[in-house]
Scaffold this motif. Structure first.
Motif, PDB file in Angstrom:
ATOM      1  N   ASP A  27     -12.949   0.533  -6.185  1.00  0.00           N
ATOM      2  CA  ASP A  27     -11.852  -0.152  -5.486  1.00  0.00           C
ATOM      3  C   ASP A  27     -11.323  -1.360  -6.263  1.00  0.00           C
ATOM      4  OD1 ASP A  27     -12.089   1.603  -3.323  1.00  0.00           O
ATOM      5  OD2 ASP A  27     -13.636   0.334  -2.414  1.00  0.00           O
TER       6      ASP A  27
ATOM      7  N   GLY B 133      -8.546  -2.072  -7.631  1.00  0.00           N
ATOM      8  CA  GLY B 133      -7.219  -2.583  -7.240  1.00  0.00           C
ATOM      9  C   GLY B 133      -7.326  -3.512  -6.047  1.00  0.00           C
ATOM     10  N   ASP B 134      -8.093  -3.107  -5.067  1.00  0.00           N
ATOM     11  CA  ASP B 134      -8.257  -3.909  -3.854  1.00  0.00           C
ATOM     12  C   ASP B 134      -9.054  -5.186  -4.145  1.00  0.00           C
ATOM     13  OD1 ASP B 134      -8.055  -4.259  -0.986  1.00  0.00           O
ATOM     14  OD2 ASP B 134     -10.225  -3.929  -0.992  1.00  0.00           O
ATOM     15  N   VAL B 135     -10.080  -5.053  -4.949  1.00  0.00           N
ATOM     16  CA  VAL B 135     -10.898  -6.222  -5.305  1.00  0.00           C
ATOM     17  C   VAL B 135     -10.035  -7.257  -6.026  1.00  0.00           C
ATOM     18  CG1 VAL B 135     -12.809  -7.014  -6.768  1.00  0.00           C
ATOM     19  CG2 VAL B 135     -13.076  -4.949  -5.352  1.00  0.00           C
TER      20      VAL B 135
ATOM     21  N   LYS C 278      -6.841  -7.738  -5.714  1.00  0.00           N
ATOM     22  CA  LYS C 278      -5.972  -8.395  -4.728  1.00  0.00           C
ATOM     23  C   LYS C 278      -6.713  -9.524  -4.019  1.00  0.00           C
ATOM     24  CE  LYS C 278      -2.781  -4.746  -3.488  1.00  0.00           C
ATOM     25  NZ  LYS C 278      -2.867  -3.460  -2.773  1.00  0.00           N
ATOM     26  N   ARG C 279      -7.946  -9.255  -3.640  1.00  0.00           N
ATOM     27  CA  ARG C 279      -8.720 -10.272  -2.923  1.00  0.00           C
ATOM     28  C   ARG C 279      -9.082 -11.439  -3.835  1.00  0.00           C
ATOM     29  NH1 ARG C 279     -13.227  -6.722  -0.189  1.00  0.00           N
ATOM     30  NH2 ARG C 279     -13.857  -8.687   0.791  1.00  0.00           N
TER      31      ARG C 279
ATOM     32  N   GLU D  98      -6.000 -13.565  -3.979  1.00  0.00           N
ATOM     33  CA  GLU D  98      -5.873 -14.330  -2.729  1.00  0.00           C
ATOM     34  C   GLU D  98      -6.781 -15.562  -2.726  1.00  0.00           C
ATOM     35  OE1 GLU D  98      -5.029 -10.345  -0.069  1.00  0.00           O
ATOM     36  OE2 GLU D  98      -6.852 -11.540   0.317  1.00  0.00           O
TER      37      GLU D  98
ATOM     38  N   ASP E 258      -9.783   1.997 -12.634  1.00  0.00           N
ATOM     39  CA  ASP E 258     -10.921   1.317 -11.978  1.00  0.00           C
ATOM     40  C   ASP E 258     -11.397   0.066 -12.712  1.00  0.00           C
ATOM     41  OD1 ASP E 258     -11.964   2.504 -14.200  1.00  0.00           O
ATOM     42  OD2 ASP E 258     -13.507   3.674 -13.180  1.00  0.00           O
TER      43      ASP E 258
END
Lengths: 400, 400
Positions: A351, A353-355, A357-358, A361, A372
Motif C-alpha cells: 500500500d 501509495g496510501d502510506v 499520502k499519510r 499529511e 509499491d
C-alpha cells in the motif's frame, strides 16, 4: 519506556550529527518550512534569492530592455555560460556543457550523435532495462531512426552484452527507483574497450555526488537541473559532449542556435564549434535564468562534502527505519554498500501509495513510484539529521 | 514650409487614426515607455500583469507548495491547457495544440510525423527555400533520418513541385524577412490534392492575423509564442495536430510526457490519445506559466480586429515612409497587396545595420536582418499610428 528511550537515543544522535554538520548552514539559502522535504530528487526546493532574480529578469530585462537583453543581459550566451556553472559539479572542464531543452530531447541528441560517431559497422544500442522510462522510449526512437536495434540489458549485463555491433550504451548513473549507483568508471571503460560510446544520464546523481565526467572519459552525458540542482520546475536540462568529440558531434536537431553563424541567416547548415553545437532553438530565458540564479547556492560548496553528508543521511535514515518501523513492513531496495548508493532510499512497502499520502499529511514529503515503492530523496544542502529521524519516526507510526 | 506642413499633415492623420482605433486602449495592458517598439515580431512587450503572476509561480507554487504544484497548481496539464488558450487565435478547436519545447524541436516532430503519415511510397520533403533557416536545417535532418530527399522550392513553386513522391511540405505562413503572407488555404489544398501533408510554421502570423487552421484543413502546424503572443523571451513553442490525424501522429520524440500512462513507469511505450501525444519531457513551468498569463491580454480581442489594425498600421507606415524618406534610399520588400502582407514591413536599405543602430539610438526599435534589411514589426495590441508616423519621420531624418 524502552521505546521512549530509543526515541530519544536517535533524536540525540540526530542532534549531535546536525551540530557537527559543516553544511548545516546551507539550509538558510533555501525557502523551507517545518515540512520534512525528502522529495528534492523530484523537485528541488526554492533557493531564497531566486525570486528577486527572476523578478529582475521579467521586469527589467524583458519589460524595460526588451530585445536589447539578448546582448545586454547575456541572454544569447546563457546556455553555454550556465553549462560552465554546472561543469564543476559533474567534474567537467569548461566548454563542454550546454543547457537547454528537456532531458528527453537531450537523450535523443546524445544517442543519435553517439551512433553516428560509432560509424556504419555498428548497429546496436544498449539501454539500461531498468531505466527511467523516457530514456528507453527515446533510445527506441533513436534506434528506429538510425537503423539500429535496441537491446535492453541491466547495467550488470552490459559488459557481457557489449560487442562489435554495439554503437552506443545509454546508462543511468543512479537508478531513479532503487537509488542504486552504477559504476560509471568501470562501465565507461568497458564500453570503450568494445569500441562503443557511453551516454550517461545524470538526473539522479548530479548535485548529490561526484560524477567525474572528464576523469572517467565519459563521451556524452545528459541531466536535468530541477532535482539536486534546484533549478525550478521543468528547468532546462543539459548536454555534455567531451571536448575531443565535439567536432564529430553530428546533431539530429541542428537548430539555428547551433549554427556557426546564427545571425548569418544562411540556408546551408554549418555547425558551430564547441559545446554550442548542442544547442537547438531559442532558449527559454525565464526558466534558464532562474536556474542560473539557483546555482549560486553552490558557491563554496565542495561536491565531496555533499557526498559525505548524503551517505551519512541515508545511513542514518536506514538506521532509524530499522529502529522505528516494525519488522517486515518495508524492504529497502537501496544498496547498503556506499559505492552502490545514490542519495535516496527506496522502500518497498505494501500500500505504498496510501502510506505516502499519510506521510505527506503528517508533514513528511517523499514520493510514490508505482507499483509499491516509497522513495525518499536526501538533498544534503537542506536536509538535516533531525529531519531524517522525524521522517523515519512518522513512517514507523503509520506502519505500526 | 511645405515640409513642415507635410509633417503636420501626417501627424494629424495619425492622431485621427489613433482616436478612431478601437484597440488603442489595449496598450495599457503592456509595460511600455516612450520608445517606438517595432520589434514585437522578435520579442513581444511585457504584459503588465505578468510579473505578479510569475512571482506567484515562483514564491508560492514552487517555494511553498513545491512538488504538490504538479497537481494543485495545474503544472502537469499546462501544455494542453495553454494550447487550448492559443487555439482560438489560430482558428483551432480545443484539443489539438500542446505547448512545449522550441519551434525547432516542434518542426522536427511535425515533419517526421508527416513523413510517417504519408507512408512508404513517398520520399520527398518540400521546404520553403526562403524559410527562416532553422526550419530548413531541421527539415534536412528529418529527411536524412527518414530516408527522404529534401527539396527547397519557393512557395510559388510548390504547386508545380508537388508530385507522387511528395510526403510533406514545410511552409511559413509569413516570411520572416520580407513579411510576405503566403496563401495558406490554396497551398494546403494543393498539398492535399497531391496526397501529401502540409506543415505550417506560424511564427510570424499567429497573433497578428487570422490563420484558420481548422477551416483550411491544415495537417500540422508549429509556432513560437514570444512574438505576437508576448509570452516572454524564448517562451515555449506549440504544436498543432489536426484531430483526425492524432491517432496517426507517430512522434520521433516519444518522451514520457506523451505516454498514455506517464506515471505507470512502463518500459513499453504506448502513446497517449489526443494532442498530449505531442509532448516530450517535463515542461519548463516558469516560462510556460508566464506565457499562460501573457495570453490574458487577448481577453475580448477579436483576431479580425487585430488584422484590420495591422493592415492600417503597415499601410500608414508605407505612406509615411513614402513622404519622409528621400526617394531611392529604401525599397520595400513587403507586398503592397493586403492579401500578401503580414504584420511587418521590410525595407531594403544600404548600410541597414548602421541605420538600425541609429534608429535605436533615437528611440525607434526595429531590427536588422543580414545582409541589408530593416525590419519593422507592428503589433496591433500596443503600437499606435503616432508611433508609426514618428518611426518613419526618424528614419527619414537619418536617411536625409
Amino acid at each position: 519506556m524502552s521505546e521512549l528511550s530509543e526515541l530519544s537515543e536517535l533524536a540525540v544522535a540526530a542532534e549531535k550529527l546536525d551540530a557537527a554538520d559543516e553544511l548545516a548552514g546551507l539550509r538558510e539559502r533555501f525557502v523551507l518550512d517545518d515540512v520534512v522535504y525528502l522529495d528534492g530528487n523530484s523537485l528541488g526546493a526554492l533557493p531564497a534569492h531566486v525570486p528577486a532574480r527572476v523578478e529582475d529578469v521579467v521586469r527589467r530585462q524583458w519589460g524595460e530592455l526588451r530585445i536589447r537583453s539578448w546582448e545586454e543581459s547575456g541572454w544569447w550566451t546563457a546556455p553555454e555560460r550556465i553549462g560552465d556553472r554546472i561543469a564543476p559539479l559533474v567534474g567537467a572542464a569548461a566548454g563542454q556543457i550546454v543547457v537547454g531543452d528537456s532531458t528527453s530531447v537531450n537523450v535523443f541528441k546524445a544517442v543519435v550523435a553517439a551512433v553516428r560517431m560509432a560509424g556504419d559497422g555498428r548497429d546496436e544500442i544498449l539501454v539500461d532495462a531498468t531505466t527511467f522510462p523516457t530514456d528507453g522510449y527515446i533510445a527506441e526512437s533513436a534506434a528506429r531512426l538510425t537503423g539500429c536495434e535496441l537491446r535492453p540489458v541491466t547495467p550488470a549485463e552490459v559488459p557481457s552484452a557489449l560487442g562489435e555491433r554495439t554503437a552506443a550504451v545509454l546508462l543511468n548513473h543512479v537508478d531513479y527507483r532503487t537509488g542504486r549507483l552504477h559504476d560509471l568508471p568501470a562501465l565507461t571503460a568497458a564500453v570503450h574497450a568494445a569500441g562503443a560510446y557511453a551516454v550517461w544520464d545524470l538526473c539522479h546523481s548530479a548535485g548529490a555526488l561526484p560524477v567525474g565526467l572528464d576523469e572517467h572519459g565519459v563521451d556524452l552525458a545528459v541531466g536535468c537541473t530541477y532535482k539536486y540542482l534546484n533549478g525550478g520546475p521543468g528547468s532546462p536540462a543539459y548536454l555534455y559532449v567531451r571536448r575531443d568529440l565535439q567536432d564529430r558531434f553530428d546533431s539530429p536537431l541542428p537548430g539555428w542556435n547551433s549554427h556557426a553563424e546564427p545571425f548569418g541567416m544562411r540556408s546551408a547548415y554549418a555547425p558551430a564549434p564547441g559545446a554550442v553545437r548542442g544547442r537547438v532553438g531559442t532558449p527559454d530565458i525565464l526558466s534558464m535564468l532562474a536556474l542560473e540564479a539557483a546555482l549560486d547556492v553552490w558557491d563554496g560548496v565542495p561536491v565531496e562534502a555533499v557526498r559525505a553528508k548524503s551517505l551519512a543521511l541515508t545511513d542514518f535514515f536506514l538506521r532509524c527505519v530499522g529502529e522505528y518501523v516494525p519488522e517486515g513492513r518495508v524492504e529497502s531496495l537501496t544498496p547498503v554498500a556506499h559505492a552502490e548508493r545514490g542519495s535516496q532510499v527506496a522502500l518497498r512497502c505494501e500500500d505504498a501509495g496510501d502510506v505516502m499520502k499519510r506521510l505527506i499529511e503528517r508533514g513528511v514529503v517523499g514520493d510514490f513510484r508505482a507499483p509499491d515503492v516509497l522513495r525518499f530523496g536526501f538533498t544534503p544542502l537542506y536536509v538535516g539529521f533531525a529531519d531524517v529521524e522525524r521522517a523515519a519516526r512518522v513512517l514507523g507510526g503509520i506502519l505500526a
